[in-house]
Motif scaffolding. Structure first.
Motif, short mmCIF file in Angstrom:
data_model
loop_
_atom_site.label_atom_id
_atom_site.label_comp_id
_atom_site.label_asym_id
_atom_site.label_seq_id
_atom_site.Cartn_x
_atom_site.Cartn_y
_atom_site.Cartn_z
N MET A 170 0.82 -1.23 0.00
CA MET A 170 0.00 0.00 0.00
C MET A 170 0.85 1.28 0.00
SD MET A 170 -3.23 0.86 0.35
CE MET A 170 -4.37 1.96 1.11
N PRO A 171 0.87 2.01 -1.12
CA PRO A 171 1.56 3.30 -1.08
C PRO A 171 0.73 4.32 -0.29
CG PRO A 171 1.23 2.53 -3.35
CD PRO A 171 0.34 1.71 -2.46
N VAL A 172 1.39 5.01 0.62
CA VAL A 172 0.72 6.01 1.45
C VAL A 172 1.44 7.35 1.22
CG1 VAL A 172 0.00 6.65 3.78
CG2 VAL A 172 0.17 4.23 3.15
N VAL A 173 0.75 8.26 0.56
CA VAL A 173 1.35 9.56 0.28
C VAL A 173 1.01 10.49 1.44
CG1 VAL A 173 1.44 11.49 -1.36
CG2 VAL A 173 0.99 9.16 -2.20
N VAL A 174 2.04 11.00 2.10
CA VAL A 174 1.80 11.83 3.29
C VAL A 174 2.38 13.22 3.11
CG1 VAL A 174 1.98 11.92 5.79
CG2 VAL A 174 2.24 9.75 4.64
N VAL A 175 1.57 14.22 3.39
CA VAL A 175 2.09 15.59 3.40
C VAL A 175 2.73 15.83 4.76
CG1 VAL A 175 1.59 18.03 3.10
CG2 VAL A 175 0.21 16.32 1.87
N ALA A 176 4.05 15.99 4.76
CA ALA A 176 4.78 16.16 6.02
C ALA A 176 5.68 17.39 5.95
CB ALA A 176 5.59 14.90 6.33
N THR A 177 5.09 18.50 5.51
CA THR A 177 5.86 19.75 5.46
C THR A 177 5.66 20.50 6.78
OG1 THR A 177 3.96 20.72 4.29
CG2 THR A 177 5.80 19.98 2.94
N ALA A 178 6.48 21.54 6.97
CA ALA A 178 6.50 22.27 8.25
C ALA A 178 5.11 22.74 8.65
CB ALA A 178 7.42 23.48 8.13
#
Ligand code: F6R
Length: 362
Positions: free
Chosen positions: A270-278
């Motif tokens: 399962m690819p999980v795209v995560v927004v992990a910006t400041a």
């Protein structure tokens, strides 16, 4: 007419820095936001007690972020609803309610009908719209045009990021009218958004990495997209883009909701795209990512240069900007991911099956 690009969608992705500049043009003078086509008096604006945003699809995602902007800068309670849901419920509206339809085409049947109902009940209506003199623009008391220029690709790209810019301007404008923001705050915030086009250019220059990503990931059946706060709607938007043009199933979730169900989906496929910006909730997002990694999920992270995640299979790096403005930058990796996977699969990117550019049916 595609200006040398393979698809309109790609051309429109690249037009975003220019489109944002055009949305901002003439909207600021010496610490004051100028929205001349709003056509509401200072008295009308001061009387606003509640704001209702209505939209469909990608425009609804923009509206969700608009709620965060307006509540933060103007401290006015905001509700956001999908037009086709809002229409068929009892509406709590009076002259202190401001209704804001958001629409690229200005012709979406459900959004137009919601607008007409609200107007009839006495609400003031200001729309955020891209197409000049469209039905929604004509029916509204005031309008804030996004100036993105014609959007031909069915999947919305530059219309979305310019809607975000317009909603940001509207929030600053209301914040100033309500006395929450001073001229010096407006100056600083306008400067921050003016700097975005250049920062968006940096993301655009990273396109080859997404082509390579598509080669490795186009075979996956399902994707999960996660984000928090201002970037929760970006997760929804990333999933929608992928679904509509590549026909791969995808879901967007608020990262904090993962433990309430979707975590059961995670496995090594399962690819999980995560927004992990400041962000103020960065640490919380990281702990969500750790939960995914602990279950062998494939983490694809959107990160800033100094915060790349060693356990991620991919880090797509974007410049660090104000948290509130980060959705405008983070939308681009979402667009590139979907575009390159769809293109790799040979899908008709500009004319996806079963979809029309302007949805004039209810
Ligand atoms: C998705 C997309 C649609 C539109 C929706 C609303 O990429 O383009 O979801 O956002 O049909 O259209 P407008 O903004 O024209 O009201």
């Amino acid at each position: 007419e595609k200006g040398g690009y393979k698809h309109f969608m790609l051309k429109e992705i690249y037009e975003q820095p220019r489109a944002i500049r055009d949305t901002l043009m003439g909207k600021h003078d010496d610490g004051e936001i100028l929205l001349s086509d709003i056509h509401l008096s200072d008295g009308d604006l001061a009387a606003v007690e509640r704001i209702q945003l209505v939209a469909c699809g990608t425009s609804w995602h923009a509206a969700m972020i608009g709620k965060y902007y307006i509540e933060k800068y103007a401290a006015i309670p905001v509700e956001v609803d999908i037009a086709s849901e809002y229409r068929y419920r009892p509406k709590i509206i009076n002259p202190t309610t401001l209704v804001v339809p958001v629409s690229q085409s200005g012709e979406t049947a459900d959004t137009l009908a919601a607008l007409k109902d609200a107007k009839q009940l006495g609400a003031k209506v200001i729309c955020i719209c891209n197409v000049v003199d469209s039905s929604i623009a004509r029916e509204s008391h005031g309008v804030l045009y996004t100036n993105a220029g014609p959007e031909i690709g069915v999947a919305s790209t530059k219309a979305f990021t310019t809607q975000l810019a317009a909603l940001y301007l509207l929030a600053l404008f209301l914040g100033q009218k309500c006395g929450h923001l001073k001229a010096k705050d407006i100056k600083r915030k306008f400067k921050a958004i003016e700097a975005l086009p250049e920062q968006m250019e940096q993301v655009l220059s990273d396109e080859p990495r997404y082509t390579e990503f598509a080669r490795n990931f186009h075979n996956h059946q399902d994707f999960l997209f996660l984000g928090r706060s201002y970037n929760f709607p970006i997760a929804l938007e990333g999933a929608l883009k992928l679904k509509e043009i590549s026909y791969i199933h995808a879901e967007g979730y608020a990262a904090g909701e993962m433990k309430h169900g979707p975590i059961a989906l995670i496995d090594k496929e399962m690819p999980v795209v995560v927004v992990a910006t400041a962000s103020e909730v960065y640490e919380k997002t990281i702990s969500n990512i750790e939960e995914v990694m602990a279950r062998n999920g494939l983490v694809i992270a959107i990160t800033n240069p100094d915060n790349q995640l060693s356990g991620a299979v991919e880090n797509f790096v974007v410049p660090e900007v104000d948290e509130e403005l980060s959705p405008l930058v983070n939308a681009i990796p979402m667009q590139f991911l979907a575009y390159h996977i769809a293109d790799y699969k040979g899908c008709d990117v500009d004319q996806p099956r079963n979809l029309a550019k302007s949805v004039t049916v209810e």
